[in-house]
Write a protein that holds these residues in place. Structure first.
Motif, PDB file in Angstrom:
ATOM      1  N   UNK A   1       2.569  13.389   2.164  1.00 45.39           N
ATOM      2  CA  UNK A   1       2.145  14.641   1.516  1.00 45.39           C
ATOM      3  C   UNK A   1       1.110  14.407   0.414  1.00 45.39           C
ATOM      4  N   UNK A   2       0.609  13.194   0.301  1.00 49.62           N
ATOM      5  CA  UNK A   2      -0.314  12.859  -0.785  1.00 49.62           C
ATOM      6  C   UNK A   2      -1.570  12.190  -0.255  1.00 49.62           C
ATOM      7  N   UNK A   3      -2.641  12.310  -1.030  1.00 49.77           N
ATOM      8  CA  UNK A   3      -3.932  11.733  -0.657  1.00 49.77           C
ATOM      9  C   UNK A   3      -4.285  10.490  -1.464  1.00 49.77           C
ATOM     10  N   UNK A   4      -3.654  10.337  -2.629  1.00 47.95           N
ATOM     11  CA  UNK A   4      -3.939   9.218  -3.519  1.00 47.95           C
ATOM     12  C   UNK A   4      -2.630   8.614  -3.995  1.00 47.95           C
ATOM     13  N   UNK A   5      -2.707   7.343  -4.413  1.00 47.78           N
ATOM     14  CA  UNK A   5      -1.535   6.677  -4.961  1.00 47.78           C
ATOM     15  C   UNK A   5      -1.921   5.989  -6.265  1.00 47.78           C
ATOM     16  N   UNK A   6      -1.037   6.104  -7.244  1.00 49.11           N
ATOM     17  CA  UNK A   6      -1.175   5.410  -8.519  1.00 49.11           C
ATOM     18  C   UNK A   6       0.044   4.512  -8.620  1.00 49.11           C
ATOM     19  N   UNK A   7      -0.189   3.205  -8.598  1.00 51.74           N
ATOM     20  CA  UNK A   7       0.909   2.254  -8.610  1.00 51.74           C
ATOM     21  C   UNK A   7       0.738   1.310  -9.791  1.00 51.74           C
ATOM     22  N   UNK A   8       1.773   1.233 -10.628  1.00 50.69           N
ATOM     23  CA  UNK A   8       1.767   0.324 -11.779  1.00 50.69           C
ATOM     24  C   UNK A   8       2.309  -1.030 -11.353  1.00 50.69           C
ATOM     25  N   UNK A   9       1.773  -2.093 -11.949  1.00 52.19           N
ATOM     26  CA  UNK A   9       2.206  -3.434 -11.559  1.00 52.19           C
ATOM     27  C   UNK A   9       3.286  -4.014 -12.470  1.00 52.19           C
ATOM     28  N   UNK A  10       3.677  -3.285 -13.515  1.00 48.72           N
ATOM     29  CA  UNK A  10       4.722  -3.764 -14.419  1.00 48.72           C
ATOM     30  C   UNK A  10       4.212  -4.721 -15.484  1.00 48.72           C
ATOM     31  N   UNK A  11       2.912  -4.997 -15.487  1.00 50.51           N
ATOM     32  CA  UNK A  11       2.331  -5.906 -16.469  1.00 50.51           C
ATOM     33  C   UNK A  11       1.158  -5.269 -17.197  1.00 50.51           C
ATOM     34  N   UNK A  12       1.127  -3.947 -17.201  1.00 51.99           N
ATOM     35  CA  UNK A  12       0.071  -3.230 -17.900  1.00 51.99           C
ATOM     36  C   UNK A  12      -1.104  -2.837 -17.019  1.00 51.99           C
ATOM     37  N   UNK A  13      -1.100  -3.266 -15.785  1.00 52.29           N
ATOM     38  CA  UNK A  13      -2.181  -2.925 -14.870  1.00 52.29           C
ATOM     39  C   UNK A  13      -1.737  -1.860 -13.880  1.00 52.29           C
ATOM     40  N   UNK A  14      -2.689  -1.377 -13.136  1.00 53.09           N
ATOM     41  CA  UNK A  14      -2.374  -0.355 -12.137  1.00 53.09           C
ATOM     42  C   UNK A  14      -3.407  -0.361 -11.027  1.00 53.09           C
ATOM     43  N   UNK A  15      -3.040   0.308  -9.938  1.00 53.72           N
ATOM     44  CA  UNK A  15      -3.926   0.501  -8.798  1.00 53.72           C
ATOM     45  C   UNK A  15      -3.980   1.989  -8.521  1.00 53.72           C
ATOM     46  N   UNK A  16      -5.163   2.549  -8.465  1.00 49.55           N
ATOM     47  CA  UNK A  16      -5.350   3.954  -8.087  1.00 49.55           C
ATOM     48  C   UNK A  16      -6.306   3.957  -6.917  1.00 49.55           C
ATOM     49  N   UNK A  17      -5.847   4.485  -5.794  1.00 51.27           N
ATOM     50  CA  UNK A  17      -6.695   4.456  -4.608  1.00 51.27           C
ATOM     51  C   UNK A  17      -6.338   5.578  -3.647  1.00 51.27           C
ATOM     52  N   UNK A  18      -7.233   5.796  -2.698  1.00 51.52           N
ATOM     53  CA  UNK A  18      -6.984   6.731  -1.616  1.00 51.52           C
ATOM     54  C   UNK A  18      -5.786   6.210  -0.841  1.00 51.52           C
ATOM     55  N   UNK A  19      -4.963   7.109  -0.342  1.00 51.08           N
ATOM     56  CA  UNK A  19      -3.730   6.723   0.338  1.00 51.08           C
ATOM     57  C   UNK A  19      -3.809   7.033   1.823  1.00 51.08           C
ATOM     58  N   UNK A  20      -3.602   6.014   2.629  1.00 51.36           N
ATOM     59  CA  UNK A  20      -3.437   6.159   4.071  1.00 51.36           C
ATOM     60  C   UNK A  20      -1.980   5.769   4.341  1.00 51.36           C
ATOM     61  N   UNK A  21      -1.070   6.761   4.368  1.00 52.25           N
ATOM     62  CA  UNK A  21       0.362   6.461   4.453  1.00 52.25           C
ATOM     63  C   UNK A  21       0.749   5.574   5.632  1.00 52.25           C
ATOM     64  N   UNK A  22       0.198   5.831   6.801  1.00 52.44           N
ATOM     65  CA  UNK A  22       0.561   5.028   7.975  1.00 52.44           C
ATOM     66  C   UNK A  22       0.132   3.581   7.814  1.00 52.44           C
ATOM     67  N   UNK A  23      -1.073   3.375   7.324  1.00 53.09           N
ATOM     68  CA  UNK A  23      -1.580   2.002   7.125  1.00 53.09           C
ATOM     69  C   UNK A  23      -0.777   1.292   6.047  1.00 53.09           C
ATOM     70  N   UNK A  24      -0.478   1.997   4.962  1.00 55.77           N
ATOM     71  CA  UNK A  24       0.282   1.389   3.863  1.00 55.77           C
ATOM     72  C   UNK A  24       1.683   0.995   4.327  1.00 55.77           C
ATOM     73  N   UNK A  25       2.345   1.855   5.089  1.00 55.92           N
ATOM     74  CA  UNK A  25       3.674   1.533   5.612  1.00 55.92           C
ATOM     75  C   UNK A  25       3.614   0.327   6.544  1.00 55.92           C
ATOM     76  N   UNK A  26       2.598   0.280   7.389  1.00 53.04           N
ATOM     77  CA  UNK A  26       2.447  -0.849   8.301  1.00 53.04           C
ATOM     78  C   UNK A  26       2.261  -2.150   7.527  1.00 53.04           C
ATOM     79  N   UNK A  27       1.456  -2.110   6.472  1.00 52.93           N
ATOM     80  CA  UNK A  27       1.239  -3.302   5.655  1.00 52.93           C
ATOM     81  C   UNK A  27       2.520  -3.726   4.945  1.00 52.93           C
ATOM     82  N   UNK A  28       3.268  -2.765   4.436  1.00 51.15           N
ATOM     83  CA  UNK A  28       4.519  -3.092   3.748  1.00 51.15           C
ATOM     84  C   UNK A  28       5.532  -3.710   4.715  1.00 51.15           C
TER      85      UNK A  28
END
Length: 96
Positions: A39-66
């Motif tokens: 249901x989302x187009x972008x993802x903001x993910x924190x790394x727990x060390x003060x950094x983050x990733x903000x990017x376009x979200x391709x849910x199927x590709x991300x799930x496959x990679x995980x």
């Protein structure tokens, strides 16, 4: 929404998010549920060390990679277990 679906079934979650999307509501969700990625187009993910990733979200590709990452991690853990066992066997064999 912050963990808004943690107490509901995935069927109710789907109904809630589909309805909100159909109403044109912009969704900003804090959640651990990967099912919400659809249901989302972008993802903001924190790394727990003060950094983050903000990017376009391709849910199927991300799930496959995980899934691939988890499989590789399991295979690596099995190798480590085999190496530990091999060392123990070699030590035991040397004592005879």
């Amino acid at each position: 929404m912050d963990e808004c679906t943690s107490a509901v079934s995935m069927d109710i979650e789907r109904i809630m998010y589909t309805h909100a999307t159909n109403l044109g509501i912009t969704l900003l969700t804090v959640s651990h549920r990967q099912s919400l990625w659809a249901y989302h187009n972008y993802i903001l993910q924190y790394d727990g060390q003060g950094g983050y990733l903000f990017s376009k979200l391709d849910p199927e590709r991300r799930l496959a990679l995980m899934e691939e990452k988890q499989q590789i991690e399991q295979e690596l853990a099995a190798i480590e277990d085999m190496e530990t066992r091999l060392i123990a066997m070699e030590a035991e064999a040397a004592s005879y």
